[in-house]
Design a protein around this motif. Structure first.
Motif, PDB file in Angstrom:
ATOM      1  N   GLY A  97     -17.255   0.924  37.663  1.00  0.00           N
ATOM      2  CA  GLY A  97     -17.251   0.163  36.412  1.00  0.00           C
ATOM      3  C   GLY A  97     -18.646   0.039  35.817  1.00  0.00           C
ATOM      4  O   GLY A  97     -18.826   0.168  34.606  1.00  0.00           O
ATOM      5  N   ASN A 114     -18.654  -7.290  28.646  1.00  0.00           N
ATOM      6  CA  ASN A 114     -19.592  -6.504  27.833  1.00  0.00           C
ATOM      7  C   ASN A 114     -19.745  -7.114  26.445  1.00  0.00           C
ATOM      8  O   ASN A 114     -20.859  -7.226  25.933  1.00  0.00           O
ATOM      9  CB  ASN A 114     -19.097  -5.060  27.683  1.00  0.00           C
ATOM     10  N   ASP A 115     -18.630  -7.516  25.839  1.00  0.00           N
ATOM     11  CA  ASP A 115     -18.683  -8.083  24.493  1.00  0.00           C
ATOM     12  C   ASP A 115     -19.402  -9.424  24.487  1.00  0.00           C
ATOM     13  O   ASP A 115     -20.174  -9.728  23.569  1.00  0.00           O
ATOM     14  CB  ASP A 115     -17.266  -8.248  23.930  1.00  0.00           C
ATOM     15  N   GLY A 155     -15.823  -5.761  33.436  1.00  0.00           N
ATOM     16  CA  GLY A 155     -14.613  -6.552  33.643  1.00  0.00           C
ATOM     17  C   GLY A 155     -14.364  -7.522  32.504  1.00  0.00           C
ATOM     18  O   GLY A 155     -15.011  -7.486  31.461  1.00  0.00           O
ATOM     19  N   ARG A 156     -13.421  -8.421  32.732  1.00  0.00           N
ATOM     20  CA  ARG A 156     -13.008  -9.396  31.718  1.00  0.00           C
ATOM     21  C   ARG A 156     -13.374 -10.799  32.172  1.00  0.00           C
ATOM     22  O   ARG A 156     -13.199 -11.166  33.341  1.00  0.00           O
ATOM     23  CB  ARG A 156     -11.505  -9.298  31.470  1.00  0.00           C
ATOM     24  N   PRO A 171     -13.776  -9.055  27.159  1.00  0.00           N
ATOM     25  CA  PRO A 171     -14.601  -8.214  28.037  1.00  0.00           C
ATOM     26  C   PRO A 171     -15.999  -8.814  28.191  1.00  0.00           C
ATOM     27  O   PRO A 171     -16.602  -9.277  27.213  1.00  0.00           O
ATOM     28  CB  PRO A 171     -14.642  -6.866  27.313  1.00  0.00           C
ATOM     29  N   GLN A 190     -19.714   3.150  34.055  1.00  0.00           N
ATOM     30  CA  GLN A 190     -19.049   3.322  32.763  1.00  0.00           C
ATOM     31  C   GLN A 190     -19.377   2.195  31.776  1.00  0.00           C
ATOM     32  O   GLN A 190     -18.867   2.185  30.657  1.00  0.00           O
ATOM     33  CB  GLN A 190     -17.535   3.391  32.959  1.00  0.00           C
ATOM     34  N   GLY A 191     -20.221   1.255  32.216  1.00  0.00           N
ATOM     35  CA  GLY A 191     -20.544   0.126  31.354  1.00  0.00           C
ATOM     36  C   GLY A 191     -19.445  -0.902  31.260  1.00  0.00           C
ATOM     37  O   GLY A 191     -19.404  -1.699  30.317  1.00  0.00           O
ATOM     38  N   ASP A 192     -18.545  -0.919  32.247  1.00  0.00           N
ATOM     39  CA  ASP A 192     -17.428  -1.858  32.248  1.00  0.00           C
ATOM     40  C   ASP A 192     -17.721  -2.968  33.250  1.00  0.00           C
ATOM     41  O   ASP A 192     -17.780  -2.729  34.459  1.00  0.00           O
ATOM     42  CB  ASP A 192     -16.138  -1.132  32.618  1.00  0.00           C
ATOM     43  N   ASN A 210     -16.493 -12.318  37.265  1.00  0.00           N
ATOM     44  CA  ASN A 210     -16.922 -11.103  36.564  1.00  0.00           C
ATOM     45  C   ASN A 210     -18.096 -11.376  35.628  1.00  0.00           C
ATOM     46  O   ASN A 210     -19.035 -10.571  35.547  1.00  0.00           O
ATOM     47  CB  ASN A 210     -15.757 -10.507  35.773  1.00  0.00           C
TER      48      ASN A 210
END
Length: 340
Positions: free
Chosen positions: A73, A90-91, A80-81, A88, A76-78, A303
């Protein structure tokens, strides 16, 4: 070739540090006693809710598989939530990082712009009243907690003098979106909105001063001691004997060799403040990543906590890599030793 070898070694060490950081973060989040799902949901949650969350987070899988998914993750720049915002991670970090970065950038700029001249003045007039005044100010700034200074500035400038705002990042009546760099001050200049720039700077001034005080004190003290050490070197006495003008002797022959320790401290403080600015952000209601990280910790948002720590760690490693390169340029001896 020496500089290339120096840079390659630093990059490899940085990658190794990031791998170790990911292991430590994962271990703290997964291996320490306590069920992350239960801690996130609280004691009133049913066992079925806890089991569903464990399945959603992948906590039922083997530890090695969990770490593999975590690293995949990250690649891939993920991240999680978030359980707190149900968005997300990331957001959430993307929407809050710019505010913290802008605050820290202004903080470091103020610390550098004030600390270095104060250190130079203290070294220039060693054991005289300017030196004593700078040392008292540096010690006061270094030992005063940032939250206390933040409250003091908030009361003085906001409630007594009524000259600066005390909370938030921008007035509610100004409709402006920083969609270029995410930094209000930079984007307002790029769009020619001087009114927005003025308001952004006014809102930045108090929290950045509260954060900059300790760093400014450290830089002033280290610059002073470094310049005093350099002043005792033979080539400084020779330059004085040859009649080199004092400004040239102080700023060219004394300040540049003394610049490596302050530059190192500046880089370390710049990187650490990204994650450690939460107290000042909370006092001034600054919508930054550090304050977001504290909220996720209090809500046991697994996360989000891991994402904030990992982003802070990556930023810390990158800033230190840049500082190592800059130090190598300032002092070629360090670059040669690093290549060897």
């Amino acid at each position: 070739m020496e500089f290339l070898l120096f840079l390659v070694r630093r990059i490899l060490w940085s990658l190794l540090v990031l791998v170790g950081l990911s292991m430590v973060i994962f271990a703290i989040a997964r291996v320490v006693p306590g069920d992350p799902a239960r801690m996130a949901l609280g004691p009133t949650a049913t066992q079925e809710q806890v089991s569903d969350l464990r399945e959603k987070l992948g906590l039922n899988r083997p530890i090695v598989e969990q770490y593999g998914l975590f690293v995949a993750g990250l690649a891939q720049g993920d991240l999680g939530r978030s359980l707190l915002t149900e968005r997300p991670v990331n957001d959430d970090i993307r929407s809050t990082f710019a505010a913290t970065f802008e605050l820290v950038l202004v903080t470091i700029t103020l610390a550098f712009a004030l600390g270095v001249p104060l250190g130079v003045a203290a070294a220039r007039w060693k054991d005289r009243w300017p030196d004593n005044l700078v040392r008292i100010l540096a010690i006061f700034c270094a030992v005063t907690p940032s939250f206390f200074l933040a409250l003091l500035l908030q009361i003085l400038a906001g409630y007594v003098l009524h000259i600066l705002p005390t909370t938030g990042r921008m007035p509610h009546n100004i409709d402006f979106i920083a969609d270029i760099t995410g930094l209000m001050s930079i984007d307002s200049l790029l769009k020619g909105r001087l009114d927005v720039f003025g308001e952004a700077f006014r809102y930045l001034l108090l929290p950045s001063l509260a954060l900059a005080a300790a760093t400014m004190g450290q830089i002033a003290r280290i610059t002073r001691s470094s310049m005093i050490d350099v002043a005792s070197q033979d080539y400084i006495e020779a330059s004085r004997a040859f009649g080199v003008p004092e400004p040239v002797r102080v700023f060219k022959y004394m300040l540049r060799p003394s610049f490596v320790p302050p530059l190192t401290i500046l880089g370390l403080e710049f990187a650490s403040l990204i994650g450690n600015a939460f107290v000042v952000e909370l006092v001034f209601a600054w919508p930054g990543m550090a304050a977001y990280g504290i909220r996720t910790i209090l809500q046991k948002d697994l996360n989000a906590v891991m994402g904030v720590v990992m982003v802070s760690g990556v930023f810390f490693v990158l800033v230190n890599l840049v500082i190592d390169v800059l130090v190598g340029f300032v002092d070629p001896r360090i670059r040669i030793r690093g290549a060897r």
